[in-house]
Design a protein around this motif. Structure first.
Motif, PDB file in Angstrom:
ATOM      1  N   UNK A   1       0.848  -1.190   0.000  1.00  0.00           N
ATOM      2  CA  UNK A   1       0.000   0.000   0.000  1.00  0.00           C
ATOM      3  C   UNK A   1       0.885   1.242   0.000  1.00  0.00           C
ATOM      4  N   UNK A   2       0.766   2.059  -1.045  1.00  0.00           N
ATOM      5  CA  UNK A   2       1.561   3.280  -1.138  1.00  0.00           C
ATOM      6  C   UNK A   2       1.009   4.159  -2.241  1.00  0.00           C
ATOM      7  N   UNK A   3       1.517   5.387  -2.325  1.00  0.00           N
ATOM      8  CA  UNK A   3       1.014   6.319  -3.332  1.00  0.00           C
ATOM      9  C   UNK A   3       2.108   7.120  -4.027  1.00  0.00           C
ATOM     10  N   UNK A   4       2.979   7.883  -3.321  1.00  0.00           N
ATOM     11  CA  UNK A   4       3.881   8.811  -4.011  1.00  0.00           C
ATOM     12  C   UNK A   4       5.152   8.141  -4.525  1.00  0.00           C
ATOM     13  N   UNK A   5       5.991   8.950  -5.144  1.00  0.00           N
ATOM     14  CA  UNK A   5       7.259   8.481  -5.691  1.00  0.00           C
ATOM     15  C   UNK A   5       8.139   7.851  -4.620  1.00  0.00           C
ATOM     16  N   UNK A   6       8.048   8.355  -3.402  1.00  0.00           N
ATOM     17  CA  UNK A   6       8.810   7.814  -2.267  1.00  0.00           C
ATOM     18  C   UNK A   6       8.682   6.299  -2.170  1.00  0.00           C
ATOM     19  N   UNK A   7       7.514   5.768  -2.509  1.00  0.00           N
ATOM     20  CA  UNK A   7       7.219   4.353  -2.309  1.00  0.00           C
ATOM     21  C   UNK A   7       7.652   3.463  -3.466  1.00  0.00           C
ATOM     22  N   UNK A   8       7.985   4.043  -4.607  1.00  0.00           N
ATOM     23  CA  UNK A   8       8.144   3.254  -5.834  1.00  0.00           C
ATOM     24  C   UNK A   8       9.295   2.264  -5.738  1.00  0.00           C
ATOM     25  N   UNK A   9      10.489   2.739  -5.352  1.00  0.00           N
ATOM     26  CA  UNK A   9      11.623   1.804  -5.314  1.00  0.00           C
ATOM     27  C   UNK A   9      11.453   0.762  -4.199  1.00  0.00           C
ATOM     28  N   UNK A  10      10.656   1.090  -3.184  1.00  0.00           N
ATOM     29  CA  UNK A  10      10.378   0.121  -2.132  1.00  0.00           C
ATOM     30  C   UNK A  10       9.511  -1.005  -2.682  1.00  0.00           C
ATOM     31  N   UNK A  11       8.472  -0.645  -3.446  1.00  0.00           N
ATOM     32  CA  UNK A  11       7.635  -1.649  -4.103  1.00  0.00           C
ATOM     33  C   UNK A  11       8.469  -2.525  -5.035  1.00  0.00           C
ATOM     34  N   UNK A  12       9.321  -1.908  -5.838  1.00  0.00           N
ATOM     35  CA  UNK A  12      10.140  -2.665  -6.787  1.00  0.00           C
ATOM     36  C   UNK A  12      10.985  -3.715  -6.077  1.00  0.00           C
ATOM     37  N   UNK A  13      11.619  -3.325  -4.979  1.00  0.00           N
ATOM     38  CA  UNK A  13      12.508  -4.241  -4.264  1.00  0.00           C
ATOM     39  C   UNK A  13      11.733  -5.407  -3.651  1.00  0.00           C
ATOM     40  N   UNK A  14      10.584  -5.110  -3.046  1.00  0.00           N
ATOM     41  CA  UNK A  14       9.774  -6.170  -2.432  1.00  0.00           C
ATOM     42  C   UNK A  14       9.264  -7.135  -3.496  1.00  0.00           C
ATOM     43  N   UNK A  15       8.779  -6.590  -4.593  1.00  0.00           N
ATOM     44  CA  UNK A  15       8.237  -7.442  -5.655  1.00  0.00           C
ATOM     45  C   UNK A  15       9.334  -8.301  -6.288  1.00  0.00           C
ATOM     46  N   UNK A  16      10.521  -7.732  -6.426  1.00  0.00           N
ATOM     47  CA  UNK A  16      11.619  -8.467  -7.045  1.00  0.00           C
ATOM     48  C   UNK A  16      12.029  -9.680  -6.208  1.00  0.00           C
ATOM     49  N   UNK A  17      12.012  -9.548  -4.884  1.00  0.00           N
ATOM     50  CA  UNK A  17      12.478 -10.648  -4.029  1.00  0.00           C
ATOM     51  C   UNK A  17      11.360 -11.569  -3.579  1.00  0.00           C
ATOM     52  N   UNK A  18      10.185 -11.011  -3.266  1.00  0.00           N
ATOM     53  CA  UNK A  18       9.128 -11.816  -2.657  1.00  0.00           C
ATOM     54  C   UNK A  18       7.886 -11.952  -3.525  1.00  0.00           C
ATOM     55  N   UNK A  19       7.684 -11.008  -4.435  1.00  0.00           N
ATOM     56  CA  UNK A  19       6.447 -10.982  -5.204  1.00  0.00           C
ATOM     57  C   UNK A  19       5.352 -10.263  -4.444  1.00  0.00           C
ATOM     58  N   UNK A  20       4.624  -9.388  -5.130  1.00  0.00           N
ATOM     59  CA  UNK A  20       3.512  -8.643  -4.529  1.00  0.00           C
ATOM     60  C   UNK A  20       2.227  -9.067  -5.219  1.00  0.00           C
ATOM     61  N   UNK A  21       1.234  -9.466  -4.432  1.00  0.00           N
ATOM     62  CA  UNK A  21      -0.029  -9.974  -4.960  1.00  0.00           C
ATOM     63  C   UNK A  21      -0.970  -8.858  -5.386  1.00  0.00           C
ATOM     64  N   UNK A  22      -0.968  -7.760  -4.598  1.00  0.00           N
ATOM     65  CA  UNK A  22      -1.911  -6.664  -4.829  1.00  0.00           C
ATOM     66  C   UNK A  22      -1.280  -5.363  -4.403  1.00  0.00           C
ATOM     67  N   UNK A  23      -1.501  -4.300  -5.188  1.00  0.00           N
ATOM     68  CA  UNK A  23      -1.080  -2.948  -4.819  1.00  0.00           C
ATOM     69  C   UNK A  23      -2.327  -2.120  -4.532  1.00  0.00           C
ATOM     70  N   UNK A  24      -2.320  -1.437  -3.395  1.00  0.00           N
ATOM     71  CA  UNK A  24      -3.412  -0.542  -3.009  1.00  0.00           C
ATOM     72  C   UNK A  24      -2.864   0.881  -3.014  1.00  0.00           C
ATOM     73  N   UNK A  25      -3.531   1.778  -3.734  1.00  0.00           N
ATOM     74  CA  UNK A  25      -3.074   3.158  -3.826  1.00  0.00           C
ATOM     75  C   UNK A  25      -4.265   4.102  -3.867  1.00  0.00           C
TER      76      UNK A  25
END
Length: 314
Positions: free
Chosen positions: A6-30
């Motif tokens: 769950x995130x919205x601004x640019x601040x969150x983007x590289x955090x999402x990328x890293x989590x998805x790359x290692x663990x996979x993200x099922x759903x994004x809420x924004x």
């Protein structure tokens, strides 16, 4: 694992990328799409753009307190939030077996709230950082899992500090997640006696108070850069003050006879405005309805008759 991010601004983007790359993200809420600019163009949040690029399903509830079944239907093992922008209901906080954790842009319990990065600069902090914490119903009050600090440089704006803390948040989260997944992480309750708050920026705060110290005015402008930006009024026109240099001076100088906000110096590259304990040298401005300009260009054009010695900003 099923991870909901769950995130919205640019601040969150590289955090999402890293989590998805290692663990996979099922759903994004924004947050819902917003209309931006004079043409009111419907615009995706930076996190939605990245989620679509990564082919992750996106959920955009207008009021998450009333609309959260999509999240529960994923049966999340872990929920990660990073500058999402809405208060998350208990039904969601209690759903994942590994908890709901947040990447927060301050060293909690300092600067709870929606604008910790801007307030850290505005309040002249020399250090801030990232906290990985468990979410709780009360704003930013959950137990601390890990923290990492960073120095605020005298030239940092909220833009540069957002960038640094985004990298720091990504790195700290990725270092912390293995322990969370294994159930071996620490959790430390926050000391309520040390709590301070960083409430969202208000529109009336954009107006510069020239009666403050040079250090405070400089910090205020940097905290509001690149947005929402600070302004002052001259000739009944709003002039954004974008890049400055604070210059204190000893008492009993020739500038002391002028009221705060007076233009006391005009040079080719800048003009100087009197503050409580010195002069703010202004190098970049933006007149209402115009584009951003350096002062030399501004004074050769529309600012030629505006920037004069001893005129006073309101």
């Amino acid at each position: 694992m099923n991870i909901v991010f769950m995130g919205t601004p640019q601040f969150s983007v590289r955090i999402l990328e890293a989590v998805h790359d290692k663990y996979g993200v099922t759903l994004v809420v924004t947050q819902p799409d917003k209309r931006v600019g004079r043409k009111r163009v419907l615009t995706y949040s930076p996190i939605k753009e990245k989620a679509l690029e990564l082919k992750i399903p996106v959920f955009q509830p207008r009021r998450i307190k009333q609309d959260f079944d999509v999240i529960l239907d994923t049966k999340p093992d872990l929920i990660i939030t990073a500058a999402y922008g809405q208060i998350i209901p208990n039904e969601v906080l209690d759903a994942p077996r590994l908890g709901c954790i947040n990447v927060h842009g301050s060293l909690l319990p300092q600067l709870r709230g929606g604008a910790p990065i801007q307030r850290a600069i505005q309040r002249l902090y020399v250090t801030t950082g990232i906290t990985i914490m468990y979410m709780a119903q009360q704003m930013d009050s959950g137990d601390i899992i890990s923290q990492r600090s960073i120095t605020i440089q005298p030239y940092d704006t909220s833009g540069t500090l957002f960038e640094k803390l985004s990298v720091l948040g990504r790195d700290l989260l990725m270092d912390t997640l293995p322990d969370i997944v294994a159930g071996t992480n620490s959790r430390t309750p926050q000391d309520e006696s040390l709590v301070t708050y960083a409430y969202n920026l208000k529109r009336d705060e954009e107006h510069i108070n020239w009666g403050r110290s040079c250090e405070e005015i400089d910090a205020h402008i940097r905290a509001f850069t690149p947005e929402p930006q600070c302004y002052s009024i001259l000739d009944n026109k709003r002039l954004k003050i974008l890049e400055v240099q604070p210059c204190t001076y000893p008492k009993n100088t020739t500038f002391d006879q002028y009221q705060n906000g007076t233009i006391v110096e005009v040079q080719k590259e800048y003009f100087g405005v009197k503050a409580e304990d010195g002069v703010i040298k202004v190098f970049t401005v933006q007149l209402e309805g115009k584009t951003k300009q350096d002062v030399k260009t501004f004074m050769n054009g529309s600012g030629r008759n505006m920037i004069k010695l001893y005129k006073v900003f309101q």
